[in-house]
Design a protein around this motif. Sequence first.
Motif, PDB file in Angstrom:
ATOM      1  N   PHE A 129       2.001  14.507   3.762  1.00 12.61           N
ATOM      2  CA  PHE A 129       1.894  13.073   3.777  1.00 12.61           C
ATOM      3  C   PHE A 129       0.760  12.491   4.709  1.00 12.61           C
ATOM      4  CE2 PHE A 129       6.444  14.540   3.863  1.00 12.61           C
ATOM      5  CZ  PHE A 129       6.784  14.105   2.650  1.00 12.61           C
ATOM      6  N   GLY A 130      -0.384  13.054   4.150  1.00  6.37           N
ATOM      7  CA  GLY A 130      -1.321  12.812   5.019  1.00  6.37           C
ATOM      8  C   GLY A 130      -1.834  11.312   4.713  1.00  6.37           C
ATOM      9  N   LYS A 131      -2.053  10.827   3.579  1.00  9.00           N
ATOM     10  CA  LYS A 131      -2.213   9.371   3.046  1.00  9.00           C
ATOM     11  C   LYS A 131      -1.365   8.898   2.056  1.00  9.00           C
ATOM     12  CE  LYS A 131      -7.356   9.682   4.100  1.00  9.00           C
ATOM     13  NZ  LYS A 131      -8.489  10.174   3.448  1.00  9.00           N
ATOM     14  N   PHE A 132      -1.221   7.606   2.128  1.00 10.88           N
ATOM     15  CA  PHE A 132      -0.369   7.094   0.878  1.00 10.88           C
ATOM     16  C   PHE A 132      -1.040   7.255  -0.409  1.00 10.88           C
ATOM     17  CE2 PHE A 132       1.129   4.227   4.407  1.00 10.88           C
ATOM     18  CZ  PHE A 132       2.491   4.127   4.266  1.00 10.88           C
ATOM     19  N   PRO A 133      -0.001   7.647  -1.362  1.00 11.27           N
ATOM     20  CA  PRO A 133      -0.521   8.147  -2.705  1.00 11.27           C
ATOM     21  C   PRO A 133      -0.773   6.965  -3.403  1.00 11.27           C
ATOM     22  CG  PRO A 133       1.851   8.454  -2.663  1.00 11.27           C
ATOM     23  CD  PRO A 133       1.511   8.046  -1.447  1.00 11.27           C
ATOM     24  N   SER A 134      -1.763   6.870  -4.386  1.00  7.68           N
ATOM     25  CA  SER A 134      -2.500   5.803  -5.045  1.00  7.68           C
ATOM     26  C   SER A 134      -1.502   4.918  -5.599  1.00  7.68           C
ATOM     27  CB  SER A 134      -3.597   6.095  -6.046  1.00  7.68           C
ATOM     28  OG  SER A 134      -2.958   7.221  -6.846  1.00  7.68           O
ATOM     29  N   TRP A 135      -0.241   5.370  -5.908  1.00  7.19           N
ATOM     30  CA  TRP A 135       0.823   4.455  -6.862  1.00  7.19           C
ATOM     31  C   TRP A 135       1.362   3.389  -5.877  1.00  7.19           C
ATOM     32  CZ3 TRP A 135       5.253   5.712  -4.835  1.00  7.19           C
ATOM     33  CH2 TRP A 135       5.368   7.213  -4.342  1.00  7.19           C
ATOM     34  N   VAL A 136       1.396   3.737  -4.380  1.00  6.61           N
ATOM     35  CA  VAL A 136       1.917   2.685  -3.603  1.00  6.61           C
ATOM     36  C   VAL A 136       1.021   1.486  -3.914  1.00  6.61           C
ATOM     37  CG1 VAL A 136       2.766   2.122  -1.390  1.00  6.61           C
ATOM     38  CG2 VAL A 136       2.853   4.647  -2.282  1.00  6.61           C
ATOM     39  N   PRO A 137       1.642   0.386  -4.054  1.00 11.49           N
ATOM     40  CA  PRO A 137       0.793  -0.856  -4.246  1.00 11.49           C
ATOM     41  C   PRO A 137       0.300  -1.320  -2.709  1.00 11.49           C
ATOM     42  CG  PRO A 137       2.982  -1.371  -4.499  1.00 11.49           C
ATOM     43  CD  PRO A 137       3.058   0.116  -4.450  1.00 11.49           C
ATOM     44  N   GLY A 138      -0.975  -1.596  -2.610  1.00  7.55           N
ATOM     45  CA  GLY A 138      -1.476  -2.421  -1.576  1.00  7.55           C
ATOM     46  C   GLY A 138      -1.725  -1.242  -0.612  1.00  7.55           C
ATOM     47  N   LEU A 139      -1.015  -0.112  -0.315  1.00  9.89           N
ATOM     48  CA  LEU A 139      -1.401   0.983   0.564  1.00  9.89           C
ATOM     49  C   LEU A 139      -1.932   2.180   0.053  1.00  9.89           C
ATOM     50  CD1 LEU A 139       1.973   0.497   2.430  1.00  9.89           C
ATOM     51  CD2 LEU A 139      -0.005  -0.061   3.195  1.00  9.89           C
ATOM     52  N   GLY A 140      -2.230   2.294  -1.048  1.00  5.60           N
ATOM     53  CA  GLY A 140      -2.769   3.875  -1.635  1.00  5.60           C
ATOM     54  C   GLY A 140      -3.824   4.121  -1.094  1.00  5.60           C
ATOM     55  N   GLY A 141      -3.940   5.366  -0.429  1.00 15.61           N
ATOM     56  CA  GLY A 141      -5.189   6.001   0.415  1.00 15.61           C
ATOM     57  C   GLY A 141      -5.174   5.659   1.871  1.00 15.61           C
ATOM     58  N   ASP A 142      -4.109   4.436   2.122  1.00 13.91           N
ATOM     59  CA  ASP A 142      -4.233   4.366   3.611  1.00 13.91           C
ATOM     60  C   ASP A 142      -3.407   5.327   4.258  1.00 13.91           C
ATOM     61  OD1 ASP A 142      -5.559   2.151   3.470  1.00 13.91           O
ATOM     62  OD2 ASP A 142      -4.131   0.654   3.902  1.00 13.91           O
ATOM     63  N   ARG A 143      -3.649   5.528   5.729  1.00 17.11           N
ATOM     64  CA  ARG A 143      -2.786   6.613   6.171  1.00 17.11           C
ATOM     65  C   ARG A 143      -1.659   6.065   7.014  1.00 17.11           C
ATOM     66  NH1 ARG A 143      -5.832  11.177   7.762  1.00 17.11           N
ATOM     67  NH2 ARG A 143      -4.901  11.530   9.385  1.00 17.11           N
ATOM     68  N   PHE A 144      -1.720   4.759   7.181  1.00 10.86           N
ATOM     69  CA  PHE A 144      -0.582   3.886   8.079  1.00 10.86           C
ATOM     70  C   PHE A 144      -0.499   2.465   7.488  1.00 10.86           C
ATOM     71  CE2 PHE A 144      -4.378   3.600  10.309  1.00 10.86           C
ATOM     72  CZ  PHE A 144      -4.754   2.225  10.561  1.00 10.86           C
ATOM     73  N   VAL A 145       0.604   1.866   7.990  1.00  7.19           N
ATOM     74  CA  VAL A 145       0.776   0.506   7.502  1.00  7.19           C
ATOM     75  C   VAL A 145       1.297   0.055   8.988  1.00  7.19           C
ATOM     76  CG1 VAL A 145       3.246   0.854   6.865  1.00  7.19           C
ATOM     77  CG2 VAL A 145       2.244  -1.117   6.346  1.00  7.19           C
ATOM     78  N   MET A 146       0.835  -1.288   9.207  1.00  3.90           N
ATOM     79  CA  MET A 146       1.232  -2.084  10.518  1.00  3.90           C
ATOM     80  C   MET A 146       2.531  -2.601  10.606  1.00  3.90           C
ATOM     81  SD  MET A 146      -1.657  -1.428  12.177  1.00  3.90           S
ATOM     82  CE  MET A 146      -1.689  -2.518  13.621  1.00  3.90           C
TER      83      MET A 146
END
Lengths: 316, 337
Positions: A129-146
């Motif tokens: 679970f390093g980075k959000f996978p690309s299919w997650v809307p808005g977060l693909g490629g990010d490591r975290f969400v605020m």
Amino acid sequence: MTWNFDILPDFVFNGLSLGAIYGTVALSLVLIFKATTLINFATGELAMIGAFMVYVLHMEQGLWLWLSILIAMIISAGLGALIERTLTRPFDPADHLPVVLITLGLFLIFNALAGDIWNYQVRLLSNPFGKFPSWVPGLGGDRFVMVLGSRLKYQSIGIWLTLALALFLLGLILNRTKMGLAFRAVSSNVESARLVGVHTGRTLGFGWAIASAFGTLGAVLVAPQLGGVNPNMMATILIYALAGAALGGLDSLGGAVIGGILIGLIQAVLVMWLGVVVFGQAYMSILQLAAAFVLILIVLLFRPSGLFGSRRVERV
Amino acid sequence: MMRTSARMRQLQGVGLVLITTWLFCLPFVSTTTELRQHTQIIISVLAVLGVNIATGYGGMISLGHGVFVGVGAFATGYFVDEMSLPWLLAISMGIVTASLSGALVGIPALRIKGIHLALLTLCMAIVFQPLSKRFPAFTGGVSGKAIEARFEAPIWLGDSRMASAVYRYVFCILVVLFALGLTWNLVNSRAGRAMRALRDNDTAAAIYGINLVRTRVITFSISAGLAGLAGALQVVLVPYVSQDNYSVQESLVVYATAVIGGLGSIWGSVLGVVARTGFGALGERLSGVDGFGLVSEFFELLDEQAFVFGVGLIALTFVFPRGLAGIGTKNKQQTGS
């Protein structure tokens, strides 16, 4: 640094995700304890071997990570069942000494084996679970969400979802299959289960298999947090898992998960309060270990059945 | 109760003669290094004996006796170096420190029993190593520390390295023999019977007027003191202490040696150490075997002492579930179950 409530969610998120991992390993301990009243001291080392299997399959052979994890879990399960069949079944489960000795022997064997094959350096294992996978809307490629002004890592979310899925499957197996029914019968009363025709040996082997698979899952999830896999990676994790299992009650499956998560939370708050505010970073890891040890001591002294375990009446 | 048959007594006699002859000849045929290694093996009997007292006679599983060995070594090093105490006093203080820490563990052991105590002592063994890294004043931190003081032979024995090595060898053997004798007396005394009564049925023992608290705590502190003595003698042999020597694996090996030797038998602790040494030698011998292709890769594993010991441990548990000292003994209590 002073006490700062702004960073609290950070620590809580971290604690909850570590706690979920402790819960997974604690489940591995409790599954075996519930059925046999034995603690498998080789739990950590078996899990470590499982993590190394993933390392070989994924990092060396280049298999897809999740497929490697699945294969490693299946092999670990087989290994667990094999150990139960060949090494522990011949002994009287009422007598602790021989089986304790067998699991200690396995502890030494697996540790030396891994040390010999992969030596004692830390080896990188990629994070599922390093980075959000690309299919997650808005977060693909990010490591975290605020969330709440703090970083909620994809790693934490991934660990929670994995544990939830694993628990759901475990629940299905235990409550909806014949083998699960047999397992519940054996863990509530071996003699009666045998009298009504349950094949106890096979059922215990099944328990060992699930337990080993869970251990491997825990080791794979914890590896990125430790920087990778190495033969001694599970020593401290085992303490936290034991603390979680003891806190939740050694014979309660739900208790193991809740206990593990509580340990993670306690640890996080302790890190924040003692580690950052009072003592400083250098003493953090030993403070956490010491705290887990003291907690185990207190629980065993004053409430050996833990929060959710069943009490035992001692007869003379 | 274990009862030893006449034949076994004879065998034990033969074993005793063999060991004595071996001990006597050793200084004449070995180098100082070999002599030191043998002495280290001999003093490890004490730690095993410690486990035997706690588990075999007291009925309290201890997977953490390596901790007490460590406490004994660190304390002895501290007293002889930082406080400049004479060796004998420092060793005694090392034993006392280990006993006190043992008593501390003995107190929770009043309530925590069986597999739970095994769990607790295992955790103690896991925590000890990282903990000792954090107290460099006593332990030298991560890298360990050298002890300035040396346990040298008196002048009249000469000042060669061999003279000192033999002197330490004889000193350690005498201490080990003394400790074995003392333990023998202890377990066959009133206190020893109290321990065993407690092990077999603590409620019944209490009804017969045995003080549970006192007996348990004393048993554990004696057993920790023996382990501490082993640690103190390690410092006598090699003037160096390091947390490296007190890993979880060490503690597990001490416990396992006690069990494969035979719990509840003083002789068993010696046998356990002999067997463990045998496994080590076997592993070393076999690891030299070459030319089997894939098989030789397996033989290389045998270099790992822990691996060979683990395999031997499991094998012995299957073959001699009552330990080596239990061979040829009859279990009078067993009336079929």
